[in-house]
Design an enzyme around this catalytic site. Structure first.
Site, PDB file in Angstrom:
ATOM      1  N   GLU A 138       3.500  -3.959  -1.726  1.00  0.00           N
ATOM      2  CA  GLU A 138       4.565  -2.963  -1.874  1.00  0.00           C
ATOM      3  C   GLU A 138       4.030  -1.605  -2.343  1.00  0.00           C
ATOM      4  O   GLU A 138       4.495  -0.550  -1.900  1.00  0.00           O
ATOM      5  CB  GLU A 138       5.609  -3.476  -2.883  1.00  0.00           C
ATOM      6  CG  GLU A 138       6.823  -2.592  -3.073  1.00  0.00           C
ATOM      7  CD  GLU A 138       7.628  -2.434  -1.794  1.00  0.00           C
ATOM      8  OE1 GLU A 138       8.302  -3.376  -1.396  1.00  0.00           O
ATOM      9  OE2 GLU A 138       7.569  -1.330  -1.184  1.00  0.00           O
ATOM     10  N   VAL A 141       2.388   1.762   0.074  1.00  0.00           N
ATOM     11  CA  VAL A 141       3.093   2.872   0.751  1.00  0.00           C
ATOM     12  C   VAL A 141       4.263   3.293  -0.127  1.00  0.00           C
ATOM     13  O   VAL A 141       5.120   2.479  -0.459  1.00  0.00           O
ATOM     14  CB  VAL A 141       3.643   2.451   2.136  1.00  0.00           C
ATOM     15  CG1 VAL A 141       4.237   3.659   2.865  1.00  0.00           C
ATOM     16  CG2 VAL A 141       2.574   1.800   2.996  1.00  0.00           C
ATOM     17  N   LYS A 214      -1.116   4.991   5.414  1.00  0.00           N
ATOM     18  CA  LYS A 214       0.247   4.513   5.111  1.00  0.00           C
ATOM     19  C   LYS A 214       1.087   4.421   6.383  1.00  0.00           C
ATOM     20  O   LYS A 214       1.843   3.455   6.573  1.00  0.00           O
ATOM     21  CB  LYS A 214       0.892   5.434   4.078  1.00  0.00           C
ATOM     22  CG  LYS A 214       0.219   5.325   2.707  1.00  0.00           C
ATOM     23  CD  LYS A 214       0.603   6.461   1.778  1.00  0.00           C
ATOM     24  CE  LYS A 214      -0.004   6.276   0.395  1.00  0.00           C
ATOM     25  NZ  LYS A 214       0.114   7.476  -0.442  1.00  0.00           N
TER      26      LYS A 214
HETATM   27  N1  HSE Z   1      -3.221   9.586  -3.729  1.00  0.00           N
HETATM   28  C1  HSE Z   1      -1.999   8.958  -3.371  1.00  0.00           C
HETATM   29  C2  HSE Z   1      -0.902   9.992  -3.359  1.00  0.00           C
HETATM   30  C3  HSE Z   1      -1.697   7.864  -4.351  1.00  0.00           C
HETATM   31  O1  HSE Z   1      -1.119  11.094  -3.863  1.00  0.00           O
HETATM   32  O2  HSE Z   1       0.172   9.719  -2.837  1.00  0.00           O
HETATM   33  C4  HSE Z   1      -0.542   6.978  -3.964  1.00  0.00           C
HETATM   34  O3  HSE Z   1      -0.790   6.281  -2.778  1.00  0.00           O
END
Ligand code: HSE
Length: 331
Positions: A138, A141, A214
């Site tokens: 979970e 993403v 993602k």
């Molecule tokens: N580096 C990612 C972001 C972390 O800034 O969304 C969360 O997946």
């Protein structure tokens, strides 16, 4: 193994944690912070009993019994008392190999690792199925937003036609600060790093690779199509200028890094790019480290899920939700 909390006999579930970085520390902290209610909701006392981590001495603002640390992952995979492994190392390797070792040792796996999942989705899910255990992700993403549970459970009566997402907290934070506080790109990135949103190498955030990971996972879940991240046309935010942000404002829009996927008569289309959104679009008000996913289903219509997409505690919320679900249903 059983113990007692508040007079009630509870089983004990031991967890092995791979990685005590920002998210690992947030997970450890959240488990301590909400121990009682987590035990009640899981029907089990959950304890992280072993931690794979080299940096034992880093100041983390939590107390961890030094005896829990190991630098040998086999100490976790071969421990018969450990039934769940949480993987929070990040990166494709050695994380994928470690998850496979855990699954092949009959342990359930919970991970936030979008890079490893996007690259090795089939291998990991097939290993879980073969060993009769779960792999849950979970947190991979949308950070704390329970969007994978929604897509794979509550919304499964729908055929999906379109997904639009703001899926990276760091870049959304940078674009928001550049737009509303007149901050420079560099200052905003430093702030995002200081708050634990950014990847170890923030190139993955600002060049859009993290969003590609993602979106690759979402394409599998929403449309049942496997597309590797490097096959997704991707433009990050490094080329975005202050002038473009001002121009968007002048036109009554905001500039956001948007992941898009839609189906038409020609098939599935997908891409990631900085996009001008009208101020009245539901995604236009998603600011700072918040993420959101906007989905069209043929029964539900338009639906948007919104919440903190990055940061130690929001991500820990999703990680622990998966752990609780496994402890409750499978152990
Ligand atoms: N580096 C990612 C972001 C972390 O800034 O969304 C969360 O997946």
């Amino acid at each position: 193994m059983y113990s007692r909390i508040g007079g009630m006999a509870l089983k004990k579930v031991n967890i092995g944690l791979l990685g005590l970085g920002n998210i690992g520390t947030g997970t450890y902290k959240a488990l301590e912070m909400n121990k009682g209610l987590i035990a009640k909701n899981a029907g089990a006392e959950l304890e992280i009993t072993r931690i794979l981590e080299k940096d034992v001495d880093r100041e983390r603002g939590i107390y961890v019994d030094p005896a829990k640390f190991t630098q040998n992952p086999e100490d976790i995979f071969s421990d018969p008392e450990i039934s769940i492994v949480i993987e929070l190392l990040g990166g494709i390797e050695p994380a994928t190999s470690f998850m496979l070792s855990a699954l092949n040792a009959g342990k359930h796996v919970v991970t936030a690792n979008k890079a490893a999942l996007a690259e090795n989705y089939e291998v990991l899910t097939e290993a879980a199925a073969k060993n009769g255990v779960s792999i849950k992700f979970e947190a991979s993403v949308g950070g704390g937003i329970p969007l994978i549970e929604a897509i794979t459970s509550s919304l499964t009566a729908n055929e999906f036609t379109e997904v639009l997402g703001i899926l990276n907290g760091t870049t959304n934070y940078i674009l928001t600060k550049m737009s509303t506080d007149n901050a420079s790109y560099e200052t905003a990135l430093k702030e995002a790093q200081a708050q634990g949103f950014a990847e170890a190498d923030p190139t993955a955030d600002v060049e859009g690779h993290d969003v590609a990971n993602k979106l690759s996972i979402l394409l599998s879940l929403v449309f049942g199509e496997r597309v590797k991240p490097d096959a997704i046309p991707t433009t990050g935010i490094t080329g975005v200028t202050k002038e473009q942000i001002e121009e968007a404002k002048a036109q009554g829009c905001v500039l956001k890094l948007i992941a898009s996927a839609f189906k038409d008569s020609e098939g599935l289309h997908y891409f990631i790019q900085p996009t001008m959104l009208n101020q009245d679009h539901p995604l236009a008000g998603v600011n700072n480290e918040f993420n959101a996913i906007f989905i069209k289903g043929n029964a539900v219509g338009d639906i948007m899920l919104y919440g903190k997409g990055a940061g130690p505690l929001p991500t820990a919320s999703a990680v622990l939700g998966d752990v609780i679900s496994i402890a409750k249903r499978s152990l």
